[in-house]
Motif scaffolding. Structure first.
Motif, short mmCIF file in Angstrom:
data_model
loop_
_atom_site.label_atom_id
_atom_site.label_comp_id
_atom_site.label_asym_id
_atom_site.label_seq_id
_atom_site.Cartn_x
_atom_site.Cartn_y
_atom_site.Cartn_z
N VAL A 163 0.82 -1.22 0.00
CA VAL A 163 0.00 0.00 0.00
C VAL A 163 0.86 1.27 0.00
O VAL A 163 0.32 2.37 0.01
N GLY A 164 2.16 1.10 0.02
CA GLY A 164 3.04 2.27 -0.02
C GLY A 164 3.49 2.76 1.34
O GLY A 164 3.85 3.93 1.50
N THR A 167 7.13 3.97 1.40
CA THR A 167 7.25 5.24 0.68
C THR A 167 6.74 6.38 1.55
O THR A 167 7.35 7.46 1.63
N GLN A 295 -4.90 2.01 1.02
CA GLN A 295 -4.93 2.26 -0.42
C GLN A 295 -6.36 2.63 -0.81
O GLN A 295 -7.32 2.08 -0.25
N GLU A 297 -8.76 1.79 -2.55
CA GLU A 297 -9.32 0.69 -3.34
C GLU A 297 -10.23 -0.15 -2.44
O GLU A 297 -10.19 -0.03 -1.21
N ASN A 328 -3.56 6.43 0.33
CA ASN A 328 -2.53 6.45 -0.70
C ASN A 328 -3.09 5.87 -2.00
O ASN A 328 -4.10 5.17 -2.00
N MET A 329 -2.42 6.15 -3.08
CA MET A 329 -2.71 5.56 -4.40
C MET A 329 -4.12 5.89 -4.88
O MET A 329 -4.80 5.05 -5.48
N GLN A 331 -6.70 7.18 -7.37
CA GLN A 331 -6.75 7.37 -8.83
C GLN A 331 -8.00 8.18 -9.14
O GLN A 331 -9.10 7.63 -9.19
N SER A 337 -11.78 3.70 -7.41
CA SER A 337 -10.86 4.28 -6.42
C SER A 337 -11.52 5.46 -5.70
O SER A 337 -11.42 5.59 -4.48
N ARG A 359 -1.85 7.93 -6.92
CA ARG A 359 -0.98 6.95 -7.59
C ARG A 359 -0.29 7.70 -8.72
O ARG A 359 -0.97 8.22 -9.62
N THR A 360 0.98 7.76 -8.67
CA THR A 360 1.70 8.57 -9.66
C THR A 360 3.06 7.95 -9.96
O THR A 360 3.66 7.31 -9.10
N THR A 361 3.50 8.22 -11.16
CA THR A 361 4.82 7.70 -11.56
C THR A 361 5.94 8.46 -10.85
O THR A 361 7.10 8.06 -10.92
#
Lengths: 409, 179
Positions: A163-164, A167, A295, A297, A328-329, A331, A337, A359-361
């Motif tokens: 879930v990050g 990070t 997350q 979701e 987090n994440m 969308q 999401s 959610r990002t690159t």
């Protein structure tokens, strides 16, 4: 200064047994005027400090007076002797300042900022703060007791993996440090994710496993970072980790480690293994607060109540407080999401942080470069972490003044 | 250094202890003797009086911290000065009662445990931190008392007078003292 020794109360001892800063803090419990004389072992006079209540009235050191003398005396090595004599307070005096403020000035200046990557394990020499301004209770007093909860320690946890969490722990620690709070980030996962995220997994000579096994000291195991107020403690040193060494660490030993780390930082942040049981439960039993990560979701909405249920399952003295949940994440272009976020907001509204992470690159790029997003030019994402750090500080009622108030006390 | 917020936390939490003083004292000595059964013989058989003395001492400590910032220039009688009273207490503990130095740690454990049990959710991290910091400073002061000259040290008897109906000499009076 016009004052005279009354001869009413005198006491003496060795500075090997008492730190001068500790003596001054004890004297500040009362309201009478005292002079503390500092002597060498052969009773040669080194200097003296006069205080009344929590005000330092005067200080005289070798060749200096006033604040420079106070600093010089407090930063001497722990050797020699002291004598305390009660004084009649002077009729007229202009205090150098309050003891707490003067002790704050003894804190080490910020180290020069290195390049924005982890420097080598061989840490630079410590800044010239020769002794702590506040002595914690003996660590043995903490054993079997939730004393570590008195220190501000936050476990970053999630009910499931991926879930990050790592990070968020890394970037949040960075954001807190960017606001000049002193932070120690501990990697509590046997996977060693924090160092791997920075591409620095080969750098630590020691980590949690070695410190708790007594093979290394915390001081030598802390890794400096690009931010001078952020230090990292890896999960383990070089070589293949021994999972049992980390998995079998009990809450008491985590308490001891957190207490040691807290002596060097205002906030101790711990990244935990995925899930809320096993090794994570031991960490939860040792920390004062929990920061949950979810997350955006559907599965998260089904698991969101696990934080409070697991925390409540801990014995009362061991129970940390839930400081909040970070989503987090997210969308924004995905209905599922967004709907998950809406449902989370309905269920967990008081706990949710106001800033959500997308959610990002940008995270992928930062991981690729082995850096927190702040150093990867991702200022918008870094700004979100700043907002979460600010909200966290507000929820914890941390003082604004550079976060140093809590560091001292 | 005890900050204003720490003093406030100590005072507000102790207000919650007062109504359950008897229970708190029971919890404290129960825990102390559980941790160190050998300490039981150090105390008088009249534990009810001993418990009143404990709560009287805690009340004195919390009250002695309560003075306005603006009055720091003013003097206070020695028998109401927290540093001097605790300094004298430490001297008696070491020289007269021969209390072992390691008792500070055990008593601290019992005290924090008692507050935790007695205050429940009100024993927040901030309150715990304030009590732990206060206890650390009190221990340091008592240890400083070991080297203190006896003359003119204030009597705890005077300090506790007025705080509690039962005039106390010490929170840890050994049997030999009270017999």
């Amino acid at each position: 200064m016009e004052s005279g020794q009354t001869g009413k109360i005198t006491t003496s001892g060795s500075l090997a047994d008492f730190k001068l800063t500790e003596i001054l803090q004890a004297l500040a419990l009362g309201r009478h005027c005292f002079q503390v004389n500092i002597l060498t072992d052969d009773l040669t006079d080194v200097g003296n400090i006069v205080l009344k209540a929590d005000r330092i009235l005067a200080a005289t050191g070798p060749g200096v007076t006033g604040k420079p003398a106070f600093r010089a005396l407090c930063q001497r090595p722990d050797e020699g002797r002291f004598q305390i004599a009660q004084l009649e307070p002077p009729v007229i005096f202009d205090p150098l300042g309050r003891l707490q403020g003067l002790l704050l000035e003894l804190l080490p200046p910020d180290e020069p900022t290195p390049s924005p990557v982890l420097t080598h394990q061989t840490a630079p020499a410590s800044a010239p703060c020769s002794r702590p301004v506040s002595t914690p209770l003996p660590s043995s007093m903490l054993s079997g007791h939730p004393q570590a909860k008195a220190a501000l320690s936050i476990a970053v946890v999630s009910p499931k993996g991926g879930v990050g969490k790592t990070t968020i722990a890394l970037n949040l620690a960075n954001a807190l440090a960017a606001s000049r709070r002193r932070v120690v980030l501990i990697d509590g996962s046997v996977n060693g994710d924090i160092l791997a995220a920075l591409g620095a997994q080969h750098r630590p000579c020691a980590g949690v496993a070695e410190v708790l096994a007594g093979r290394a000291s915390l001081e030598e195991s802390l890794l400096p970072t690009a931010n001078p107020t952020l230090k990292l403690l890896a999960a383990f040193g070089p070589g293949v980790p021994v999972p049992e060494e980390l998995d079998n660490i009990g809450a008491d030993r985590w308490c001891d480690l957190i207490t040691q780390a807290h002596a060097r930082a205002e906030i101790v942040l711990i990244d935990t293994p995925a899930g809320l049981f096993g090794a994570t439960r031991s960490i939860l039993s040792a920390v004062s607060h929990v920061l949950g990560v979810l997350q955006a979701e559907p599965l998260s909405t089904r698991l969101s109540d696990r934080f409070s249920r697991v925390i409540e399952s801990l014995p009362a003295p061991r129970r940390p407080a839930l400081v909040g949940l970070v989503v987090n994440m997210l969308q924004a272009d995905c209905d599922v999401s967004v709907e998950a976020l809406r449902e989370l907001a309905q269920r967990e509204k008081p706990s949710l942080f106001q800033s959500f992470l997308p959610r990002t690159t940008a995270f992928l790029a930062a991981a690729h470069h082995g850096q927190p997003v702040r150093f990867d030019g991702e200022h918008a994402i870094a700004g979100l972490f700043d907002a979460i750090a600010a909200e966290l500080s507000k929820r914890l009622k941390l003082p604004d003044e550079l976060g140093r108030y809590r560091f001292l006390t | 250094v005890l900050s204003s917020s720490a003093k406030h936390a100590l005072q507000s939490s102790f207000r919650l202890v007062k109504p359950i003083a008897e229970t708190a004292a029971d919890l404290f000595y129960g825990k102390l003797f559980e941790l160190k059964p050998e300490y039981r013989v150090l105390f008088s058989s009249d534990m009810a009086a001993q418990k009143r003395k404990l709560m009287g001492m805690l009340a004195f400590i919390v009250r002695a911290l309560d003075w306005p910032e603006s009055s720091w220039r003013e003097s206070t009688p020695a028998e109401t000065d927290l540093f001097l009273v605790v300094l004298a207490l430490g001297r008696r503990h070491t020289r007269l009662y021969k209390i072992p130095a390691d008792s500070y740690e055990v008593v601290g454990k019992a005290l924090l445990w008692t507050l935790d049990q007695g205050l429940g959710p009100a024993f927040t991290a901030e309150v715990r931190g304030a009590w732990a910091e206060l206890y650390r400073l009190l221990c340091c002061t008592m240890r400083l008392g070991d080297g203190a000259e006896e003359e003119n040290l204030p009597s705890l008897h005077e300090a506790v007078r007025g705080i509690h109906d039962n005039n106390a000499e010490s929170i840890d009076c050994p049997k030999t003292e009270t017999a």
